[in-house]
Write a protein that holds these residues in place. Structure first.
Motif, PDB file in Angstrom:
ATOM      1  N   LEU A  39       7.508   1.891   9.068  1.00  0.00           N
ATOM      2  CA  LEU A  39       8.230   2.870   7.882  1.00  0.00           C
ATOM      3  C   LEU A  39       7.201   3.216   6.629  1.00  0.00           C
ATOM      4  CD1 LEU A  39      11.678   1.335   7.489  1.00  0.00           C
ATOM      5  CD2 LEU A  39      11.155   3.458   8.746  1.00  0.00           C
ATOM      6  N   LEU A  40       6.029   2.347   6.713  1.00  0.00           N
ATOM      7  CA  LEU A  40       5.126   2.586   5.600  1.00  0.00           C
ATOM      8  C   LEU A  40       4.023   3.607   5.473  1.00  0.00           C
ATOM      9  CD1 LEU A  40       4.159  -1.223   5.618  1.00  0.00           C
ATOM     10  CD2 LEU A  40       6.031  -0.215   4.379  1.00  0.00           C
ATOM     11  N   LEU A  41       4.076   4.113   4.204  1.00  0.00           N
ATOM     12  CA  LEU A  41       3.168   5.120   4.338  1.00  0.00           C
ATOM     13  C   LEU A  41       1.788   5.049   4.723  1.00  0.00           C
ATOM     14  CD1 LEU A  41       3.764   6.090   0.432  1.00  0.00           C
ATOM     15  CD2 LEU A  41       4.362   7.625   2.288  1.00  0.00           C
ATOM     16  N   THR A  42       1.177   6.020   5.499  1.00  0.00           N
ATOM     17  CA  THR A  42       0.038   5.975   5.897  1.00  0.00           C
ATOM     18  C   THR A  42      -1.158   6.722   5.040  1.00  0.00           C
ATOM     19  OG1 THR A  42       0.391   8.106   7.336  1.00  0.00           O
ATOM     20  CG2 THR A  42       0.789   5.981   8.513  1.00  0.00           C
ATOM     21  N   ASP A 111       6.545   6.037  -4.688  1.00  0.00           N
ATOM     22  CA  ASP A 111       6.621   6.283  -3.167  1.00  0.00           C
ATOM     23  C   ASP A 111       7.178   5.080  -2.543  1.00  0.00           C
ATOM     24  OD1 ASP A 111       5.281   8.901  -3.459  1.00  0.00           O
ATOM     25  OD2 ASP A 111       3.461   7.577  -3.992  1.00  0.00           O
ATOM     26  N   THR A 112       6.920   3.862  -2.830  1.00  0.00           N
ATOM     27  CA  THR A 112       7.423   2.688  -2.218  1.00  0.00           C
ATOM     28  C   THR A 112       7.894   1.584  -3.307  1.00  0.00           C
ATOM     29  OG1 THR A 112       5.954   3.260  -0.144  1.00  0.00           O
ATOM     30  CG2 THR A 112       7.130   0.923  -0.354  1.00  0.00           C
ATOM     31  N   VAL A 113       9.137   1.244  -3.226  1.00  0.00           N
ATOM     32  CA  VAL A 113       9.412   0.212  -4.031  1.00  0.00           C
ATOM     33  C   VAL A 113       9.779  -0.987  -3.114  1.00  0.00           C
ATOM     34  CG1 VAL A 113      11.216  -0.585  -5.740  1.00  0.00           C
ATOM     35  CG2 VAL A 113      10.342   1.763  -5.629  1.00  0.00           C
ATOM     36  N   ILE A 114       9.318  -2.394  -3.451  1.00  0.00           N
ATOM     37  CA  ILE A 114       9.613  -3.312  -2.762  1.00  0.00           C
ATOM     38  C   ILE A 114      10.072  -4.277  -3.412  1.00  0.00           C
ATOM     39  CG2 ILE A 114       8.380  -5.203  -1.316  1.00  0.00           C
ATOM     40  CD1 ILE A 114       5.695  -3.503  -1.518  1.00  0.00           C
ATOM     41  N   LEU A 115      11.548  -5.072  -2.774  1.00  0.00           N
ATOM     42  CA  LEU A 115      12.278  -6.234  -3.366  1.00  0.00           C
ATOM     43  C   LEU A 115      12.319  -7.187  -2.203  1.00  0.00           C
ATOM     44  CD1 LEU A 115      14.753  -4.145  -5.294  1.00  0.00           C
ATOM     45  CD2 LEU A 115      13.430  -5.675  -6.170  1.00  0.00           C
ATOM     46  N   GLY A 142      11.164   8.979  -1.074  1.00  0.00           N
ATOM     47  CA  GLY A 142      10.516   7.523  -1.118  1.00  0.00           C
ATOM     48  C   GLY A 142      11.445   6.337  -0.473  1.00  0.00           C
ATOM     49  N   LEU A 143      10.679   5.273  -0.368  1.00  0.00           N
ATOM     50  CA  LEU A 143      10.907   4.361   0.440  1.00  0.00           C
ATOM     51  C   LEU A 143      11.542   2.998  -0.534  1.00  0.00           C
ATOM     52  CD1 LEU A 143      11.376   2.772   3.290  1.00  0.00           C
ATOM     53  CD2 LEU A 143       8.986   2.113   3.032  1.00  0.00           C
ATOM     54  N   ARG A 204      15.851   5.285   2.214  1.00  0.00           N
ATOM     55  CA  ARG A 204      15.369   6.400   1.705  1.00  0.00           C
ATOM     56  C   ARG A 204      16.068   7.296   0.818  1.00  0.00           C
ATOM     57  NH1 ARG A 204       9.847   6.898   3.198  1.00  0.00           N
ATOM     58  NH2 ARG A 204       9.412   6.404   5.333  1.00  0.00           N
ATOM     59  N   HIS A 205      15.392   7.914  -0.066  1.00  0.00           N
ATOM     60  CA  HIS A 205      16.269   8.705  -1.182  1.00  0.00           C
ATOM     61  C   HIS A 205      16.819   9.907  -0.651  1.00  0.00           C
ATOM     62  CE1 HIS A 205      17.424   8.510  -5.246  1.00  0.00           C
ATOM     63  NE2 HIS A 205      16.406   7.809  -5.747  1.00  0.00           N
ATOM     64  N   ALA A 206      17.786  10.146  -0.611  1.00  0.00           N
ATOM     65  CA  ALA A 206      18.638  11.098   0.166  1.00  0.00           C
ATOM     66  C   ALA A 206      18.210  12.542  -0.133  1.00  0.00           C
ATOM     67  CB  ALA A 206      20.079  11.004   0.137  1.00  0.00           C
ATOM     68  N   LYS A 207      18.040  12.797  -1.877  1.00  0.00           N
ATOM     69  CA  LYS A 207      17.568  13.913  -2.338  1.00  0.00           C
ATOM     70  C   LYS A 207      15.987  14.264  -2.084  1.00  0.00           C
ATOM     71  CE  LYS A 207      16.425  11.687  -6.800  1.00  0.00           C
ATOM     72  NZ  LYS A 207      16.945  11.638  -8.294  1.00  0.00           N
TER      73      LYS A 207
END
Length: 207
Positions: A39-42, A111-115, A142-143, A204-207
Motif C-alpha cells: 500500500l505504501l507510496l512508491t 500523504d501517509t499517517v502512521i500510528l 492519503g493513507l 484511505r480518505h474517501a474524499k
C-alpha cells in the motif's frame, strides 16, 4: 517524568526506555509492516509518524525520499531517534494524541499517517477525540496505517482492549474507508509466547 503526566499512554516507557531502545533497534521495517508494504507510496511524499519511538518507521520512509515529521512524547525515545536520524529528512516534534496541538498548529496534511502501536494506549473518549484530528491530517486519497495490540498488558503500562471493528467504525465516521484489516502474530518472540497478537489496519480518505 513530565511527559507521563501530560500525555496519556506514555506511562512506564521512560522507566524502561534503555531496554526498549535496544529492542527497537532490532526491528526490520519490511518484516514488521509486511501486511502493508503493497500500500505504501512508491514516489516521495509527506509522512507523519505519530508515536515514532526511536524512528524505525520514519527512517525507512526518509531513506526513500519522503519528508517525515516524527512525533514522539517520550523524551528518551525522541533523543535516541534524533541521534539516529541526524542529517536525514526527518523533523522531530514533542507532541501526542489525543490533543496533537503542535502538529495541528502547522496546518499541514500528509500523504501517509502512521500510528504504529499507539491507538490502544488511548481510552474510548480519547480515541474519539483523536480520530477526528488524525482524519483531518490525512490528505485526499492519503493513507492511514494503524496497529492494535491484543493480549496481556506489560506491568506499569496503560493499555486498553480495542477491537479492529470499533476502529473501522470510528474511522468511517470521519471519511476514512478500510482497505486492510488483518490479524498478525507479534513481531517480538516474548510477546508471541505470551499470546499477544496484532490487528493491522489501513484506510484511505474517501474524499
Amino acid at each position: 517524568m513530565h511527559n507521563t503526566l501530560r500525555t496519556p499512554g506514555t506511562e512506564g516507557y521512560s522507566e524502561c526506555a534503555a531496554t526498549l531502545i535496544l529492542q527497537y533497534e532490532t526491528i526490520v521495517f519490511e518484516e514488521l509492516h509486511r501486511a502493508e508494504l503493497h500500500l505504501l507510496l512508491t514516489t516521495p511524499g509527506f509522512v507523519l509518524d505519530i508515536g515514532a519511538g526511536i524512528g524505525i518507521d520514519a527512517a525507512w520512509f526518509a531513506a526513500r525520499g519522503h519528508r517525515v515529521l516524527a512525533v514522539e512524547p517520550t523524551e528518551e525515545f525522541r533523543i535516541a531517534g534524533m541521534a539516529r536520524s541526524a542529517g536525514s529528512a526527518i523533523e522531530w516534534l514533542d507532541d501526542a494524541l489525543p490533543s496533537l496541538d503542535r502538529v495541528l498548529a502547522r496546518r499541514q496534511m500528509f500523504d501517509t499517517v502512521i500510528l504504529n502501536a499507539v491507538w490502544m494506549h488511548l481510552n474510548e473518549r480519547e480515541r474519539r477525540l483523536a480520530m477526528a484530528k488524525v482524519a483531518a491530517l490525512v490528505a485526499p486519497k492519503g493513507l492511514l496505517m494503524l496497529s492494535l495490540r491484543h493480549g496481556s498488558v506489560p506491568k506499569g503500562r496503560r493499555m486498553f482492549q480495542v477491537s479492529g471493528q470499533e476502529t473501522v467504525n470510528l474511522a468511517g465516521q470521519h471519511g476514512l474507508r478500510p482497505i486492510l484489516n488483518v490479524q498478525t502474530e507479534s513481531y517480538q518472540l516474548l510477546n508471541r509466547t505470551s499470546g499477544v497478537v496484532w490487528t493491522r489496519l489501513a484506510f484511505r480518505h474517501a474524499k
